[in-house]
Each structure stands twice: as C-alpha cells, then as structure tokens.
Design an enzyme around this catalytic site. Structure first.
Site, PDB file in Angstrom:
ATOM      1  N   HIS A   1      32.862  54.617  89.394  1.00 28.59           N
ATOM      2  CA  HIS A   1      31.502  54.112  89.591  1.00 28.59           C
ATOM      3  C   HIS A   1      31.448  52.593  89.418  1.00 28.59           C
ATOM      4  O   HIS A   1      30.743  51.893  90.154  1.00 28.59           O
ATOM      5  CB  HIS A   1      30.547  54.761  88.588  1.00 28.59           C
TER       6      HIS A   1
ATOM      7  N   GLN B   1      22.454  70.716  94.293  1.00 27.07           N
ATOM      8  CA  GLN B   1      23.825  70.803  94.768  1.00 27.07           C
ATOM      9  C   GLN B   1      24.727  71.654  93.889  1.00 27.07           C
ATOM     10  O   GLN B   1      25.928  71.749  94.134  1.00 27.07           O
ATOM     11  CB  GLN B   1      24.429  69.413  94.936  1.00 27.07           C
TER      12      GLN B   1
ATOM     13  N   VAL C   1      39.380  55.614  93.031  1.00 27.52           N
ATOM     14  CA  VAL C   1      39.948  54.959  91.855  1.00 27.52           C
ATOM     15  C   VAL C   1      40.697  56.011  91.048  1.00 27.52           C
ATOM     16  O   VAL C   1      40.186  57.112  90.820  1.00 27.52           O
ATOM     17  CB  VAL C   1      38.846  54.296  91.012  1.00 27.52           C
TER      18      VAL C   1
ATOM     19  N   GLY D   1      32.139  56.884  97.009  1.00 31.78           N
ATOM     20  CA  GLY D   1      33.575  56.962  96.845  1.00 31.78           C
ATOM     21  C   GLY D   1      34.226  57.903  97.845  1.00 31.78           C
ATOM     22  O   GLY D   1      33.646  58.928  98.220  1.00 31.78           O
ATOM     23  N   GLU D   2      35.437  57.573  98.251  1.00 33.07           N
ATOM     24  CA  GLU D   2      36.188  58.423  99.171  1.00 33.07           C
ATOM     25  C   GLU D   2      36.760  59.665  98.501  1.00 33.07           C
ATOM     26  O   GLU D   2      37.253  60.553  99.193  1.00 33.07           O
ATOM     27  CB  GLU D   2      37.315  57.626  99.833  1.00 33.07           C
TER      28      GLU D   2
ATOM     29  N   ALA E   1      27.423  59.923  83.864  1.00 34.67           N
ATOM     30  CA  ALA E   1      28.754  60.042  83.263  1.00 34.67           C
ATOM     31  C   ALA E   1      29.675  59.027  83.941  1.00 34.67           C
ATOM     32  O   ALA E   1      30.742  59.351  84.446  1.00 34.67           O
ATOM     33  CB  ALA E   1      29.293  61.469  83.387  1.00 34.67           C
ATOM     34  N   LEU E   2      29.236  57.779  83.945  1.00 38.92           N
ATOM     35  CA  LEU E   2      29.853  56.728  84.755  1.00 38.92           C
ATOM     36  C   LEU E   2      31.251  56.379  84.247  1.00 38.92           C
ATOM     37  O   LEU E   2      31.490  56.277  83.045  1.00 38.92           O
ATOM     38  CB  LEU E   2      28.966  55.487  84.750  1.00 38.92           C
TER      39      LEU E   2
ATOM     40  N   GLU F   1      35.321  54.436  85.753  1.00 40.97           N
ATOM     41  CA  GLU F   1      35.827  53.287  86.496  1.00 40.97           C
ATOM     42  C   GLU F   1      35.595  53.403  87.999  1.00 40.97           C
ATOM     43  O   GLU F   1      35.472  52.384  88.692  1.00 40.97           O
ATOM     44  CB  GLU F   1      37.324  53.102  86.211  1.00 40.97           C
TER      45      GLU F   1
ATOM     46  N   SER G   1      34.013  62.522  86.657  1.00 41.13           N
ATOM     47  CA  SER G   1      33.274  62.858  85.444  1.00 41.13           C
ATOM     48  C   SER G   1      33.736  64.192  84.871  1.00 41.13           C
ATOM     49  O   SER G   1      33.667  64.417  83.660  1.00 41.13           O
ATOM     50  CB  SER G   1      31.771  62.904  85.740  1.00 41.13           C
TER      51      SER G   1
END
Length: 297
Positions: A48, A73, A188, A159-160, A43-44, A46, A198
């Site tokens: 990603h 998870q 982002v 990503g942070e 589900a990429l 911006e 996502s």
C-alpha cells in the site's frame, strides 16, 4: 448557504461522510488540483505504501486514500469478521506517506438500507477467483464504482498482485465510460519473494515458509516461458507439488487481458492456494516462446 470545505494542503484530513469528501475533492479540482486515489481495505503494508508513493509522484495531485473493509466482496465462510482493522496504525501510515485525504466510511454510509443495485463483472468475473469465490467481483466492482463516484479521481492506483481485480476494474472503467486513469503497480514482495498481503498476518511460522512456494512457482513458470505453455505449467506445478500443505485452487496461464493464452507473446501465470484457513494469490508476467528465458514487466 453550504459552508466551504476545510482543507489545508500538506495535512491529513479524515472524512467519514461521502458527501463531505465529495465536496472537498470537487473544491480541490476547481482550483486546478488533480486527484490520485488509492482504495484499500486497511491493514496497510509496504504494498500500500508503494501505491501511495507512486500516486504522490504524479504532478499537481492530492493523494486520497480510502480504508473500508467491503462486506460485498466476502462470501459465506470467508474472513470478513476477522479481517484486520488496525485503523489508528493505518492512519499513521497515511500520514507518513503524506496522504492529504483519508476516507473511512461506515458500512451504512456506502450501503444504505434498501440498496440493491450492483455492478456485474461479465464473464471474466466467474473465472479463476470468481469461480472459487462466487459474487466476489460484483462486490469489488460495486464498491470501486461507488468510491469513484464519490472521489471522482483523475488517477486510481491498484496493485498487480490482485491482477484479475485490476483487469476487471480497467474493463469497468472502459465499458461504463468512467473517467479515472487506472494504473497498475507491480507487486511488492518480501525478501523471500512472498507477495505482501494483509492476510500474511494469519500465517504461523511453518505456513509462512510454505507460502513462498506460490512466488517460487510463478517465477519458475515465467523462466520456462521460452519453451512454451506446457513447460510453463509443468515448471510451476513441480514447485507446488513440493509443498504438499498447499491446497491449490487454480494454476492458470492466460493472456495479458486474462483471455486465452497465446501460442507466443505476452502472458500471465496466476495461482491461488490455501494454507490452513488462509487463502493466498500470486501471479507473474511472462513471454511465451521465441525469446530469451525470463520474466517481463
């Protein structure tokens, strides 16, 4: 004699077999290429794309992306079954971002029958997200460890936005003497501040507006940093209180490694909340006391 892996530089190659991917990346390393790896659940968006873009900037690298919705998870009652899986659109994104290898394994390829060993995340894995989602980080670290063993990346980018995940992956790499250099990439955001996720696709129009309170809260807290920890939390809480439809799981001020927050210095403010059946997280770096108002990093 085993056939040499087929690889054409600049083209997208999709693998579903861990063994085939491992042979390909091993052959590439033998030619002197480095491997930059971006693990995803698909589900990429911006966020990603930014990870892939940053990975491509590392000299002499092959960009490898994995797409796998990891069942380990997800807890009971979470959104594993409905998690978006637009594979063809994701492959188009990977091609547009000039990924050269994409790994899309089936569940059985990563978790064969009888698999029982997992990676324990340590005490931090039971705090914050881990307290709300028991077992979540054992699932995250297990799949990341398996992917690292298959891909053998030189660099791995995360990503942070998922800051606790990033922190635990760095700890795993250090504590288990793994090779990848783990790189965190700033969150982002949408134009209104909402962190790209996502799960944003689950939100209706009203929830989408309400969700911006998370980014507003951590931003308000960060700008109160020079006044100390109590001011940070008070500023963030005031924003969240103005959005009663949010069901807050936690609002926490921690050190940069997610240990206790210092009296002064670098810190991290984290929040998680639910809107209907959708759970969202956000965080911001900040400086406590003795400095100018504002965010850092």
């Amino acid at each position: 004699m085993r056939a040499k892996p087929s690889f054409t530089a600049g083209q997208l190659h999709r693998h579903t077999s861990p063994d085939e991917l491992a042979r390909t990346t091993r052959a590439l390393r033998a030619t002197g290429r480095k491997i930059a790896f971006v693990p995803t659940m698909g589900a990429l968006h911006e966020g990603h794309r930014e990870l892939m873009s940053r990975a491509r900037r590392i000299p002499n690298t092959v960009l490898v992306v994995s797409i796998f919705v990891n069942p380990l998870q997800f807890g009971a009652g979470e959104d594993f079954e409905r998690y978006p899986r637009p594979l063809e659109a994701d492959l188009e994104v990977c091609a547009a971002e000039r990924a050269e290898l994409v790994f899309t394994p089936e569940r059985e390829a990563l978790y064969p029958d009888g698999a029982q060993v997992t990676v324990h995340p340590g005490p931090l894995g039971d705090e914050l997200e881990g307290a709300v989602r028991p077992g979540h980080f054992a699932g995250v670290l297990t799949v990341v460890a398996k992917l690292f063993n298959i891909v053998r990346p030189d660099y791995a980018l995360f990503g942070e936005k998922d800051f606790q995940q990033l922190t635990l992956i760095k700890k795993m790499v250090r504590d288990l003497d793994m090779d990848p250099h783990v790189i965190g990439i700033p969150t982002v955001r949408e134009r209104d501040g909402l962190a790209k996720s996502s799960r944003n696709a689950y939100l209706d129009a009203g929830q989408r507006t309400a969700a911006t309170a998370l980014s507003a809260a951590v931003t308000a807290g960060a700008y109160a940093g020079a006044q100390g920890a109590q001011a940070v939390l008070a500023a963030a809480e005031a924003v969240l209180a103005g959005t009663p439809e949010l069901e807050v799981d936690y609002l926490a001020l921690r050190g940069p490694d997610l240990g206790p927050a210092p009296d002064q210095g670098e810190a991290r403010l984290l929040v998680a909340a639910r809107l209907g059946g959708t759970r969202l997280i956000d965080n911001a770096a900040l400086h406590l006391g003795g400095g100018e108002l504002g965010t850092h990093g």
